[in-house]
Structure formats: C-alpha cells, structure tokens
Design an enzyme around this catalytic site. Structure first.
Site, PDB file in Angstrom:
ATOM      1  N   MET A  82       0.713  -1.290  -0.020  1.00 36.34           N
ATOM      2  CA  MET A  82       0.110  -0.007   0.044  1.00 36.34           C
ATOM      3  C   MET A  82       1.107   1.182  -0.014  1.00 36.34           C
ATOM      4  SD  MET A  82      -2.911  -1.140   2.894  1.00 36.34           S
ATOM      5  CE  MET A  82      -3.822   0.251   2.736  1.00 36.34           C
ATOM      6  N   HIS A  83       0.206   2.384  -0.148  1.00 35.85           N
ATOM      7  CA  HIS A  83       0.862   3.750   0.140  1.00 35.85           C
ATOM      8  C   HIS A  83       1.784   4.254  -0.756  1.00 35.85           C
ATOM      9  CE1 HIS A  83      -0.935   2.933   4.228  1.00 35.85           C
ATOM     10  NE2 HIS A  83       0.016   2.032   4.341  1.00 35.85           N
ATOM     11  N   ASP A 241      -2.873  -4.877   0.652  1.00 36.35           N
ATOM     12  CA  ASP A 241      -2.541  -6.264   0.921  1.00 36.35           C
ATOM     13  C   ASP A 241      -3.141  -6.610   2.441  1.00 36.35           C
ATOM     14  OD1 ASP A 241      -0.820  -4.519   2.448  1.00 36.35           O
ATOM     15  OD2 ASP A 241       1.134  -5.437   2.101  1.00 36.35           O
TER      16      ASP A 241
HETATM   17  C1  XUL Z   1       0.016  -1.593   5.605  1.00 33.62           C
HETATM   18  C2  XUL Z   1       1.466  -1.265   5.122  1.00 33.62           C
HETATM   19  C3  XUL Z   1       2.178  -2.524   4.624  1.00 33.62           C
HETATM   20  C4  XUL Z   1       2.360  -2.193   3.668  1.00 33.62           C
HETATM   21  C5  XUL Z   1       3.344  -3.516   2.893  1.00 33.62           C
HETATM   22  O1  XUL Z   1      -0.393   0.043   6.258  1.00 33.62           O
HETATM   23  O2  XUL Z   1       2.180  -0.419   5.137  1.00 33.62           O
HETATM   24  O3  XUL Z   1       1.190  -3.594   5.162  1.00 33.62           O
HETATM   25  O4  XUL Z   1       1.344  -2.635   2.746  1.00 33.62           O
HETATM   26  O5  XUL Z   1       2.973  -4.770   3.068  1.00 33.62           O
END
Ligand code: XUL
Length: 511
Positions: A82-83, A241
């Site tokens: 994410m992000h 994810d």
């Molecule tokens: C959720 C997060 C992680 C990333 C990588 O906020 O930062 O789970 O998505 O796995």
C-alpha cells in the site's frame, strides 16, 4: 472444469500470480522478484516497470501449469503493497521511481501538513494522522525537492493500481488502498475534498475509487493476447495487501482479529462501524468488505527483520536460498526464552505503530560474549513478537480484545515463532492452511465481482481452513518481564535516534 480467478499480489519483494478455483483451492502460483533501491538510508524506491515485467512473467509462469487452462479464468483481482506513490504525466508515463510504504523521507512534510491542517483535524477528515509512509506527504516531498517533476504530474496511482493501468488502460483504485493515502475520507468512503484543498493537491490527479469487489475495468485485448488470457476479463477494485489478506484468512466479520507476519507485521481487527482511534495510534481504514472498516497496527519490519538478519549475516548471495529460514529458526529452538538477556528492537525501517517515528532504528540490547548466532535469531523472533504485542495492547485500550487470533504470512509458517507469539500475547493462535492470503483474497474478490459468490464473506468461507492452533505455554511471566524491558527501551533511546539522524543527514549533505 471449475471456474478460476487470478489474484495478483504486488508484494514488497516480488509479484505473485495465483490461480484459485471456485471451490477455494489454490491451483497454482508463481512469483518473480524485483529489486528495492535504497538511494539513502531509510529511503526505499522501486521501478514500476520492474513490477510490470515481474508481473507478466509471474502470470505466464502460473499459466504454464498443467492444472489450469487460461479459458477457465473468469476474473482478475489485484492487491499489493500500500501507500506507494506512482506519479504519472499527461501521457501516462512514470515520472520517477515509486516511493514505497516503508520510505521514511517525509517526516518534515508530515509536520508541515499537521501544522497546516492540524493533527486532530487530519484524524477527523481521514481517520488517521498523516504518517511518513502514507502517500500525501510523498507528494509534498516531491513538490519541495523535485518541483520540475511535480509540475508534470497529471495522475497519481498506488502500486497495484499501476498494474491495473497496464492491464486495462484504466485509472482506478479501491477504498481500502485509498485509505492509506491521507487524502481519503475513510468514514464516508470517498476522496476528501477538504484534505486535497488544504494540501493544494488537484483532485483531478486522483483516480476514481470503487469498493473492492466491484468491477473497475476490463483486460485490454493487447495484454490478453500477450499473456494468453481471455480478453475482456473483469478486473475488480481489489484491495491493499492487509485488507486482501484478511479476506484470504476469513477475517471479514466484526470481532475477528488477525495478525500477518509478512515483511511488515500487522494486527488487524474488523469492525462493522467506522471507528477511529482518537489519538491516531492505530490506523482506521476501509475494509475490502463493503460497508465494513478495520483498525490496524502496523510494524514496519516483522518477517522483514528476519530476512534482513539472514541476508546480511548468513548469505553470500542475498535473495538466494543458501541458508534457509527453517535452518535459521530451528537453531533458535535450542536457545531458552529471553535469548540469555538479549533484546531486539525491530525498528529497521523506522517504526509506525506504536511509535510513529521514522528515525527509530534497530537495536540489539544486552549482547555479551556468550551470545551466538542462535541467540541473535531468537532475539529477532522475540523482538518482533513484542512489537506485535504493542499493537495488541492498543487494541485492548480501545476495548477490542481477542480470545483467539488468526495468524498468517511467511513468519507464521514457523512453529517456533507462533509459539513465541502465543506466549508473548498470552492468547491462542490459529493458523490457516491457506498460503499467500493476500493473493487468495484478491482472487476471491474477483470471484465476487464475476458473480460466482454473492458476498465477500461467502467467498472467504470457501477457502478458509484452520491448519492448527498454538496455545500459550508456560513462559508467560518471563515474557511479561521481558516485554516491560522492551517497552522501556524506546522512550529512553528516542532522543538518541533523533540526534543520530541529524548526524547522518549532515553527512549526506556534505557528500
Ligand atoms: C500497511 C502497510 C504494509 C504495506 C506492505 O499499512 O504499510 O502492510 O502495505 O506490506
């Protein structure tokens, strides 16, 4: 011949293509890795073209399986890290490498946002404070440090949504992934105009957003023929994810708490109602289940800590399996709980929960001459478990306790690590037979979008099987005492982490 769905998980270390049959069995899967660039300490970047190359190779490899024919596939679901910020220009060209979820360059940008908007107001508008890993502060970093590139931005995408664009030519995202941008009104499941206005980010840059099981686009005929897939396949919104992993491990109803021990370590609680942590210590995000939310604590280096430890100390060729996790972890079995007085702080990428601190660093505390490799390994397993307990304690503070927790992810494959975690949390853990829960969750969402299942909960039930459980053993008192030592270390080191970061910044400027 059963109907099948393709789940694609754009992970931090590689892209996985997984084919799931409609009875919930995993037919086949294949993963292709890519590189993370670390241009400066605590900066992490990946090249979106590498994602696309790896994804196409993974899909082709999965389709080579004798167990499935491409014509059986009736839908595609996307998930992934994410992000991350993927900035595109007017022509849809990538402007710079993606800045990832665990990149920590943006703490000054977060401070500026909190000064401008107010931290409390940010929580009111988006459900969360603005944290360095989130997407919006990355944009502000670009505006300040790469103004010429910033001026060319026409669209911003999250990592998995870049794959959607390559697969379908369509810009779109889903509510769970959008929740981690700091630009999304999590309560009302829509972009926050107030936040984009306050940050002076054009809302035209943001892709349309759908619920996770909703069909967002169709596979283009060009990519379909290149990959050997049926053309026009529906591609659903998909999910970040963590939300997809919760779908894959059937953590979709109020009251279920799950822990994922992947690169990051996540404690995840599903909620029927929107509720944010007023102090913003836990994330409040939309779930992949329509009209459902989740609270989440995220530690940045969980199984990622063990991977780092193995790669740095035990491998000549990182990324190749010449010393397996199983060997490493089984060595640690011979060491007593507490690793003979050794504690590990797992802040190798800074930390998010409970210390939102990009300057925090990893620490081995209490080393002595009697310590061997296996003590260090055990300390890593225990330190990560203590970090997960930190998030669980915050959940307890908000009245969300759990009699039982579902665990998944690479780290949860280890019996020893599960036992340590059960002891540290003093709660029974159940683990699932479903491997690769995020990719499975994405495939299940595709199954809902294609009409095979009526609801996400129904889809989840087809796959989820318990493989076993781990009850807490006798080490509880010892672990309580060690946890107290663990939690007292960060506050004592906090100023030192900041001072060290200043020195490193000065050194980087001079070079
Ligand atoms: C959720 C997060 C992680 C990333 C990588 O906020 O930062 O789970 O998505 O796995």
């Amino acid at each position: 011949m059963p109907t099948c769905f393709l789940g694609i998980d754009l992970g931090t270390s590689g892209s996985k293509a997984l084919i799931l049959a409609n009875d919930g069995t995993v037919v086949t899967h294949a993963t292709r890795e890519y590189e993370t660039k670390i241009p400066r300490p605590s900066w992490t970047e990946q090249d979106p073209d590498d994602w696309w190359t790896a994804t196409r190779e993974a899909v082709r490899a999965a389709l080579r399986s004798e167990e499935v024919r491409a014509s059986q596939i009736e839908g595609i679901g996307l998930t992934g890290q994410m992000h991350g910020l993927v900035p595109l220009d007017e022509q849809g060209r990538v402007l710079r490498p993606a800045i990832l979820w665990n990149d920590q360059r943006t703490s000054a940008a977060c401070d500026r946002i909190h000064e401008r908007v107010g931290r409390e107001r940010a929580v009111e508008l988006t459900g969360n404070p603005v944290l360095p890993g989130f997407t919006a502060p990355k944009l502000l970093w670009m505006r300040r440090h790469e103004a010429d590139l910033y001026d060319q931005i026409a669209t911003i995408l999250l990592p998995k949504d870049f794959l959607r664009y390559k697969l379908t030519g369509t810009y779109a995202t889903d509510v769970s992934d959008a929740s981690g941008t700091a630009l999304f009104d999590v309560e009302h499941r829509t972009w926050s105009d107030q936040m984009t206005e306050a940050l002076d980010v054009p809302s035209s840059w943001l892709p349309p957003v759908t619920e996770s099981p909703t069909v967002s686009a169709r596979l283009s005929s060009e990519v379909a023929s290149e990959l050997g897939l049926p053309s026009d396949l529906p591609v659903v919104g998909g999910a970040g994810d963590q939300a997809a992993g919760a779908v894959g491990s059937a953590a979709v109803e109020e009251g279920t708490v799950s822990i994922t021990m992947g690169t990051s370590g996540v404690v995840f609680a599903t909620s029927d109602q929107y509720r944010a942590d007023p102090d913003g210590r836990l994330h409040a995000f939309c779930h992949a289940v329509p009209d459902t939310w989740h609270l989440m604590g995220v530690m940045l280096s969980a199984a990622g800590s063990l991977r780092w430890f193995r790669d740095v100390f035990l491998q000549d060729n990182p990324g190749e399996n010449d010393f397996s996790y199983d060997e490493l972890v089984s060595e640690a079995q011979s060491v007593s709980p507490g690793a003979d007085g050794l504690l590990f702080l797992p802040y190798l990428s800074g930390e998010r929960t409970p210390h939102a601190d990009p300057n925090a660093k990893g620490v081995f505390f209490g080393l002595h001459l009697g310590h061997d490799r296996e003590h260090l390994t055990r300390a890593v397993l225990e330190g990560v478990s203590f970090g997960l307990r930190d998030s669980m304690e915050l959940m307890n503070d908000l009245g969300l306790s759990a009699k039982e927790i579902r665990v998944s992810g690479g780290g949860a494959q280890s019996g020893l690590w599960r036992q340590i975690l059960a002891d540290v949390l003093n709660v029974r853990l159940v683990h699932t037979t479903v491997p690769h829960v995020a990719a499975v969750g994405a495939a299940l969402l595709a199954g809902v979008g294609a009409g095979t299942y009526d609801t996400v909960a129904e889809a989840s039930r087809t796959t989820y099987r318990e493989a076993g459980s781990t009850a807490p053993a006798r080490e509880r008192d010892l672990y309580d005492a060690l946890y107290e030592r663990f939690t007292s270390l960060y506050p004592d080191l906090n100023d030192h982490f900041d001072a060290l970061a200043d020195v490193v910044d000065r050194m980087n400027e001079e070079n």
